[in-house]
Design a protein around this motif. Structure first.
Motif, mmCIF file in Angstrom:
data_model
loop_
_atom_site.group_PDB
_atom_site.id
_atom_site.type_symbol
_atom_site.label_atom_id
_atom_site.label_comp_id
_atom_site.label_asym_id
_atom_site.label_seq_id
_atom_site.Cartn_x
_atom_site.Cartn_y
_atom_site.Cartn_z
ATOM 1 N N ASN A 1 0.833 -1.195 0.000
ATOM 2 C CA ASN A 1 0.000 0.000 0.000
ATOM 3 C C ASN A 1 0.872 1.251 0.000
ATOM 4 O O ASN A 1 2.087 1.196 0.210
ATOM 5 N N ARG A 2 0.260 2.375 -0.290
ATOM 6 C CA ARG A 2 1.004 3.591 -0.577
ATOM 7 C C ARG A 2 1.870 4.040 0.600
ATOM 8 O O ARG A 2 2.997 4.475 0.438
ATOM 9 N N LYS A 3 1.308 3.853 1.806
ATOM 10 C CA LYS A 3 2.016 4.340 2.978
ATOM 11 C C LYS A 3 3.347 3.597 3.171
ATOM 12 O O LYS A 3 4.391 4.186 3.408
ATOM 13 N N VAL A 4 3.262 2.235 3.038
ATOM 14 C CA VAL A 4 4.470 1.419 3.205
ATOM 15 C C VAL A 4 5.502 1.803 2.163
ATOM 16 O O VAL A 4 6.693 1.960 2.445
ATOM 17 N N LYS A 5 5.019 1.997 0.930
ATOM 18 C CA LYS A 5 5.910 2.360 -0.163
ATOM 19 C C LYS A 5 6.627 3.672 0.130
ATOM 20 O O LYS A 5 7.845 3.788 -0.032
ATOM 21 N N GLU A 6 5.848 4.639 0.598
ATOM 22 C CA GLU A 6 6.439 5.941 0.877
ATOM 23 C C GLU A 6 7.479 5.853 1.981
ATOM 24 O O GLU A 6 8.539 6.470 1.923
ATOM 25 N N ARG A 7 7.137 5.029 2.991
ATOM 26 C CA ARG A 7 8.056 4.872 4.107
ATOM 27 C C ARG A 7 9.367 4.244 3.605
ATOM 28 O O ARG A 7 10.456 4.605 4.023
ATOM 29 N N LEU A 8 9.226 3.283 2.696
ATOM 30 C CA LEU A 8 10.387 2.598 2.135
ATOM 31 C C LEU A 8 11.302 3.596 1.419
ATOM 32 O O LEU A 8 12.524 3.623 1.630
ATOM 33 N N TYR A 9 10.651 4.450 0.590
ATOM 34 C CA TYR A 9 11.441 5.472 -0.112
ATOM 35 C C TYR A 9 12.155 6.380 0.884
ATOM 36 O O TYR A 9 13.337 6.686 0.737
ATOM 37 N N LYS A 10 11.395 6.790 1.897
ATOM 38 C CA LYS A 10 11.948 7.713 2.875
ATOM 39 C C LYS A 10 13.139 7.071 3.579
ATOM 40 O O LYS A 10 14.192 7.687 3.749
#
Lengths: 401, 316
Positions: free
Chosen positions: A3-12
């Motif tokens: 999901n988008r949140k996990v993805k964003e956290r990964l990028y961060k």
């Protein structure tokens, strides 16, 4: 699918990771250099000559041995001979090698008035801070510095005469290499800045957008990627013979070295200056032309001052490169470390000094790290001062970028 | 607040990264392969080592060595031995430090005293070579070189050589006894430059010697440029002698080859070359290695590939 949140956290997290990795590497380098080099860092290293002066001497006729009482503090590494009135200490010199240092000579000691067995002034005296290399006796084994101060004092106490006393001033300093580096910076900038800035002005202001100029630009950019050792070969093949012909030099010298460095720096200076000329708004050019200024007046009176901070950045990058360059200099100047610096003589810059310490057998990692600290410090000071200067300059001319 | 949190996280992670990079394991596993380190074939240390352990074929050929050997320079071998737990290499005694473990050879510890009293067996000669008479830049240089060669045979030079970590040949006369034969040393020579070169293993010794001799011989200038034993012949009497890298005195940390004792078929004068000292070579391992002593035969078996595992050598 994440999901988008996990993805964003990964990028961060990836960006955090990249940041800590770079910082970690930087800290490791600085940590390594400091841990290894800090204990040799002192003012003597910077002010002393590299070559030590050695003296040989023997005793004056009519010397008196006595019970020389002294009231000096004696620590655990220091040994005192009452008979000769001299105190010796085990110490390390500027390069970290073990030496025996004179810490005290009694005022009536026979070692205060010595005959010089070499050429030069007739009398010598043993003073504090001299390093003793060896003491030779008639009919007995010599006292050597590698055996330590206690051994030397014991042998000295057992003898009533000295055949030969060999001592030297403190050597191993990097004063000459620091001066060489400063000379190199000055000379190289004299060669490289006018040519580099001039070429950048041509490319950005005068050059028409045709095939020849595009090719020229590509060639200059290609120069950036040429390894410096190849420039060094070119310096050896071209600049060294030229300087030998034109000056009194007999081999690699500071002038040929700075010419080689200037060639290395050209692409950097041209690129950086051109970038800063590009960001000067076209309005300035039109306004200047509209006021009746010629093209040349516009370039040198309006555009160039606006691009000043960019040229300053180019200079800073260039100086950094000069301080750090070693491979090219090994060829173009040579590697001998000198104390008296002449433009037409060979010499070693700080980076080459490190190179030379590391090719010693065994390599002197401590001293190399100490010089590295000094180089890092010089670059830091340059960085800060250039920032301050350009800030002040920009305020004065009201230019902001 | 958030900024500080982010920054501190970055710093903590960075420190952790540094710590993991520095960690090392303490136990020694004898079933591991031996990593064999060696110098290249131009090295005087290699010639001395291979000749000393009775493996002369390996002096100038890599083909006879165990498969997977690593070629490094002196400093490279030293740093490898402080990180590679299962490596073995060799260095000159003067280079030995506490970061690595120097092995006893045939039961004799590698110390300066043991080399001086001639019990330590693994050693090599330090040699010098000078230019042909009349082939010097000036008469002053020629006279000073002649005086320097004479100085090498004195007890004063022997002291300096021993002090610098090499082992001097026996000497009886002092410089004071013979200096009257060399009047050049009584004048001010501060404008005369002598060029020294050759083996970099001898550099420390050579510099100590010239430093002492400069004071005795009118403060001439000693220019040291040491590039390897092979250059001693090449730059003093060989093909490069008249180039800018030419030298007046060259040093080699191995015996001169037969091809190096002649120029274009003419043999060199007997007084153009000689020996100045001995140097001990020490087999070295990582400090965690339980091995303390090694024999010539063990070393030969390691280097020719008969012994591949440390357990072949360490019995417990």
């Amino acid at each position: 699918m994440l999901n988008r949140k996990v993805k964003e956290r990964l990028y961060k997290f990836t960006t955090y990771g990249a940041a800590f990795f770079s910082l970690g590497v930087l800290l490791m380098i600085i940590g390594f250099v400091f841990i290894n080099g800090f204990k040799l860092l002192n003012i003597d290293l910077i002010t002393h000559n590299y070559t030590a002066v050695t003296y040989i001497s023997d005793l004056n006729d009519g010397f008196v041995l006595n019970e020389y009482q002294s009231n000096i503090e004696i620590d655990e590494n220091t040994y005192y001979s009452q008979k000769w009135g001299v105190a010796l200490t085990d110490d390390t010199d500027l390069q970290g090698k073990n030496v025996i240092v004179v810490t005290y000579v009694h005022e009536d000691s026979p070692l205060n008035t010595l005959n010089n067995k070499g050429v030069g002034s007739l009398t010598l005296s043993l003073r504090k801070d001299y390093e003793i290399i060896r003491i030779a006796f008639d009919g007995a084994a010599s006292a050597l510095s590698s055996r330590g101060a206690q051994n030397m004092i014991n042998l000295l106490d057992a003898q009533d005469n000295i055949r030969e006393l060999e001592f030297q001033t403190t050597g191993g300093g990097i004063r000459g290499s620091i001066i060489t580096t400063i000379y190199l910076i000055g000379l190289t900038l004299i060669f490289a800045l006018p040519i580099g800035v001039g070429a950048a002005i041509y490319l950005n202001e005068y050059a028409k957008n045709n095939r020849f100029n595009n090719m020229l630009r590509t060639f200059i950019e290609t120069l950036t990627g040429v390894p410096s050792i190849i420039y060094g070969l070119m310096g050896l093949a071209i600049f060294v013979p030229i300087t030998i012909k034109l000056t009194s030099a007999t081999g690699g010298n500071l002038i040929s070295g700075s010419m080689t460095l200037a060639v290395i720096l050209l692409p950097i200076i041209i690129r950086t200056t051109e970038e800063s000329l590009k960001v000067v708004p076209d309005d300035y050019r039109y306004a200047s032309l509209a006021l009746g200024a010629s093209k040349t007046q516009t370039v040198f009176k309006v555009i160039l001052p606006s691009a000043f901070s960019g040229i300053l950045t180019a200079t800073l990058l260039a100086i950094g490169r000069i301080i750090g360059e070693s491979a090219a200099l090994v060829f173009a100047i040579g590697t001998s470390i000198k104390d008296d610096i002449y433009l037409t003589d060979k010499s070693a810059s700080l980076a080459v000094h490190i190179w030379s310490m590391m090719t010693d057998e065994p390599a002197n990692i401590e001293l190399s790290s100490t010089i590295a600290i000094i180089i890092l410090f010089m670059v830091l000071v340059l960085n800060i001062s250039v920032k301050l200067i350009s800030k002040r300059f920009m305020r004065k001319y009201g230019v902001t970028q | 607040m958030k900024k500080i949190k982010g920054l501190s996280l970055v710093i903590i992670l960075a420190l952790g990264f540094m710590l993991t990079a520095c960690q090392s394991d303490e136990t020694f596993n004898t079933d591991s392969n031996i990593t064999v380190y060696t110098r290249d074939t131009t090295s005087g240390t290699r010639a001395g080592f291979m000749g000393g352990i009775g493996f002369a074929e390996a002096e100038s050929s890599d083909d006879v060595l165990v498969e997977g050997f690593v070629i490094k320079d002196n400093t490279g071998i030293m740093t490898s031995m402080s990180t590679d737990e299962y490596g073995i290499g060799y260095v000159s005694l003067a280079s030995l430090t506490d970061d690595i473990k120097g092995l006893s050879y045939e039961g004799i510890e590698p110390t300066v005293d043991n080399v001086i009293n001639n019990t330590y067996g693994l050693k090599r000669p330090f040699n010098w070579m000078v230019r042909q008479a009349g082939d010097y830049p000036s008469q002053d240089v020629e006279d000073l070189v002649e005086a320097f060669v004479a100085f090498l045979t004195t007890t004063d030079a022997a002291d300096i050589i021993n002090n610098a970590g090499a082992v001097a040949l026996p000497a009886t006369q002092t410089w004071d006894d013979i200096k009257a034969d060399y009047p050049i040393t009584n004048q001010d020579n501060s404008t005369v430059t002598l060029r020294f070169g050759g083996s970099d293993s001898i550099q420390k010794v050579a510099e100590a010697l010239t430093q002492a001799f400069v004071a005795k011989a009118g403060n001439f200038v000693a220019d040291h440029d040491h590039t390897g034993s092979g250059d001693a012949y090449k730059r003093v009497v060989g093909s490069q002698k008249d180039e800018s890298v030419g030298k007046d005195v060259g040093f080699a940390s191995r015996p001169f080859k037969e091809t190096e004792l002649e120029v274009d078929g003419t043999a060199l004068d007997m007084d153009q070359y000689g020996q100045l000292a001995w140097d001990a070579i020490v087999a070295i391992v990582h400090v965690n290695n339980p091995l303390n002593n090694v024999s010539a035969e063990d070393l030969k078996k390691i280097y020719d590939g008969t012994y591949l595992l440390w357990s072949d050598l360490i019995s417990e």
